[in-house]
Design an enzyme around this catalytic site. Structure first.
Site, PDB file in Angstrom:
ATOM      1  N   ASN A  10      -1.161 -50.473  25.839  1.00 34.11           N
ATOM      2  CA  ASN A  10      -1.694 -50.648  24.489  1.00 34.11           C
ATOM      3  C   ASN A  10      -2.117 -52.106  24.358  1.00 34.11           C
ATOM      4  OD1 ASN A  10      -2.238 -50.827  21.787  1.00 34.11           O
ATOM      5  ND2 ASN A  10      -0.122 -50.517  21.104  1.00 34.11           N
ATOM      6  N   TRP A  11      -3.424 -52.327  24.459  1.00 34.26           N
ATOM      7  CA  TRP A  11      -3.917 -53.717  24.397  1.00 34.26           C
ATOM      8  C   TRP A  11      -3.938 -54.257  22.978  1.00 34.26           C
ATOM      9  CZ3 TRP A  11      -8.694 -54.503  28.170  1.00 34.26           C
ATOM     10  CH2 TRP A  11      -8.255 -54.326  29.495  1.00 34.26           C
ATOM     11  N   LYS A  12      -3.768 -53.378  22.001  1.00 37.23           N
ATOM     12  CA  LYS A  12      -3.858 -53.791  20.589  1.00 37.23           C
ATOM     13  C   LYS A  12      -5.209 -54.493  20.375  1.00 37.23           C
ATOM     14  CE  LYS A  12       1.113 -53.853  20.563  1.00 37.23           C
ATOM     15  NZ  LYS A  12       2.362 -54.281  19.975  1.00 37.23           N
ATOM     16  N   HIS A  90       1.076 -45.560  15.485  1.00 40.39           N
ATOM     17  CA  HIS A  90       1.772 -46.749  15.989  1.00 40.39           C
ATOM     18  C   HIS A  90       2.407 -47.483  14.800  1.00 40.39           C
ATOM     19  CE1 HIS A  90       2.478 -50.724  17.633  1.00 40.39           C
ATOM     20  NE2 HIS A  90       2.459 -50.155  18.837  1.00 40.39           N
ATOM     21  N   GLU A  92       2.497 -50.451  13.958  1.00 43.20           N
ATOM     22  CA  GLU A  92       1.631 -51.446  13.298  1.00 43.20           C
ATOM     23  C   GLU A  92       0.658 -50.759  12.345  1.00 43.20           C
ATOM     24  OE1 GLU A  92       0.394 -53.413  16.910  1.00 43.20           O
ATOM     25  OE2 GLU A  92       2.465 -54.066  17.186  1.00 43.20           O
ATOM     26  N   GLU A 161       9.238 -45.922  20.072  1.00 44.12           N
ATOM     27  CA  GLU A 161       9.130 -47.379  20.034  1.00 44.12           C
ATOM     28  C   GLU A 161       9.970 -47.919  18.880  1.00 44.12           C
ATOM     29  OE1 GLU A 161       5.295 -48.832  22.123  1.00 44.12           O
ATOM     30  OE2 GLU A 161       4.804 -48.378  20.051  1.00 44.12           O
ATOM     31  N   GLY A 167       7.179 -56.363  20.795  1.00 40.40           N
ATOM     32  CA  GLY A 167       6.671 -57.734  20.794  1.00 40.40           C
ATOM     33  C   GLY A 167       7.730 -58.792  20.569  1.00 40.40           C
ATOM     34  N   SER A 206       8.734 -54.137  24.346  1.00 42.01           N
ATOM     35  CA  SER A 206       9.085 -55.224  25.271  1.00 42.01           C
ATOM     36  C   SER A 206       9.361 -54.739  26.702  1.00 42.01           C
ATOM     37  CB  SER A 206      10.262 -56.039  24.736  1.00 42.01           C
ATOM     38  OG  SER A 206       9.902 -56.673  23.508  1.00 42.01           O
TER      39      SER A 206
HETATM   40  P1  PGA Z   1       5.202 -54.681  23.458  1.00 42.58           P
HETATM   41  O1  PGA Z   1       4.370 -53.624  22.566  1.00 42.58           O
HETATM   42  O2  PGA Z   1       5.299 -54.114  24.851  1.00 42.58           O
HETATM   43  O3  PGA Z   1       4.391 -55.944  23.395  1.00 42.58           O
HETATM   44  O4  PGA Z   1       6.538 -54.816  22.825  1.00 42.58           O
HETATM   45  C1  PGA Z   1       4.546 -52.246  22.715  1.00 42.58           C
HETATM   46  C2  PGA Z   1       3.709 -51.493  21.724  1.00 42.58           C
HETATM   47  O5  PGA Z   1       3.590 -51.927  20.568  1.00 42.58           O
HETATM   48  O6  PGA Z   1       3.122 -50.430  22.029  1.00 42.58           O
END
Ligand code: PGA
Length: 245
Positions: A10-12, A90, A92, A161, A167, A206
Site C-alpha cells: 500500500n503505497w498510500k 483502510h 485512513e 490492521e 505507521g 509496521s
Molecule cells: P505501515 O502501513 O506498514 O506503514 O504501518 C500499513 C498500512 O497502512 O496498510
C-alpha cells in the site's frame, strides 16, 4: 488458510513514475511460491509493465458506477488502468474521509460487481485496543459486510490492521496478531465455513523485513499489507521472499 501467502503493498499517497520503474525492476525475479499485489496511487497503475508476475490494485473506488462525482474514480476506470484488486475501508479512509461501515459495504458491493477483488481492511483504534474492545470492533465490521451481501466475504481478502500499529513502528506481536486472525476466521466460519477455509487474512501495521518472518510463521496469518516498507524496493522484495513456501 491457503497455501500461498499474499504480500500486498500500500503505497498510500507516495511514489512516482521513477519508483514504479525501480520497483518493477526489483520484482522481475519474484519467487513463484508467493502472490504479490501492488496498490500504488491510481495514476501510476498505467506505468507498470504488462509482462509482470504480480497483480495491481487501487487504494479506493467510488461506490457509484459513473456520473457527476468530481474527483472520484469508478471500478471500471481502475480496471482499465490495470487493477484487479482494490483496498476498501483502510483505516485512513475511515478516519480522514469519514468512511462508515455502510459506505465500506457499498464500495465492497461495487467492487465485486465490477469483478475486482476487494481487500477489506478492518481493525481497532488505540483507544479500542486499550479498552479491550478489539474483538467487538472487528465482529461489527465483519457483520456489516455479511449483512450487506453474504457472498462478499467469499470473494474478498481480509486485512487485519490494528490502527495503533500503522505507521508507528510498533507492530502487533505475532502472538497478538495470530489470536485476532484466528478470531476473524472463526467469525467468518460462523457465516460460511467454505469462506473461512479459503479466505486470505493479511496482517498490516509496521510490517518490515525484520519482523515479517515471525508473523508469517503463524497458522492464520496468510500474508501482509505493507505500507512504509513497500516503498523500499529491496526491502519489499525481502518481505516477499520471506513469505514464499
Ligand atoms: P505501515 O502501513 O506498514 O506503514 O504501518 C500499513 C498500512 O497502512 O496498510
Amino acid at each position: 488458510m491457503t497455501a500461498k501467502k499474499l504480500i500486498a503493498a500500500n503505497w498510500k499517497m507516495n511514489g512516482s513514475k521513477a519508483l514504479v520503474d525501480t520497483m518493477a525492476q526489483q520484482l522481475t525475479n519474484l519467487p513463484s511460491g508467493v502472490d504479490v499485489l501492488l496498490c500504488p496511487p491510481a495514476t501510476l497503475l498505467q506505468y507498470f509493465p504488462a509482462n509482470r508476475q504480480y497483480a495491481l490494485g487501487a487504494q479506493n473506488i467510488s461506490e457509484h458506477d459513473a456520473g457527476a462525482y468530481t474527483g472520484e474514480l469508478s471500478s471500471n476506470l481502475i480496471i482499465e488502468a490495470g487493477a484487479n484488486f482494490v483496498l476498501i475501508g483502510h483505516s485512513e479512509r475511515r478516519q480522514y474521509f469519514a468512511e462508515t461501515d455502510t459506505l465500506v459495504c457499498a464500495k465492497m458491493q461495487q467492487a465485486v460487481k465490477a469483478g475486482l477483488t476487494p481487500v477489506l481492511c478492518i481493525g481497532e483504534t488505540l483507544a479500542e485496543h486499550q479498552q479491550q474492545k478489539t474483538q467487538q470492533v472487528i465482529a461489527k465490521q465483519l457483520a456489516a459486510v455479511y449483512a450487506a451481501q453474504p457472498e462478499l466475504l467469499l470473494k474478498s481478502v481480509i486485512a487485519y490492521e490494528p490502527v495503533w500499529a500503522i505507521g508507528t513502528g510498533e507492530s502487533a506481536t505475532p502472538e497478538q496478531a495470530q489470536a485476532i486472525h484466528a478470531f476473524i476466521r472463526q467469525q467468518i466460519s460462523d457465516y460460511n465455513s467454505v469462506a473461512a477455509a479459503t479466505v486470505k487474512i493479511l496482517y498490516g501495521g509496521s510490517v518490515n523485513a525484520a519482523n515479517c518472518r515471525a508473523l508469517f510463521a503463524k497458522a492464520d496469518i496468510d500474508g501482509a499489507l505493507v505500507g512504509g516498507a513497500s516503498l523500499k524496493p529491496a526491502e519489499f522484495m525481502q518481505i516477499c521472499q520471506s513469505a514464499k513456501d
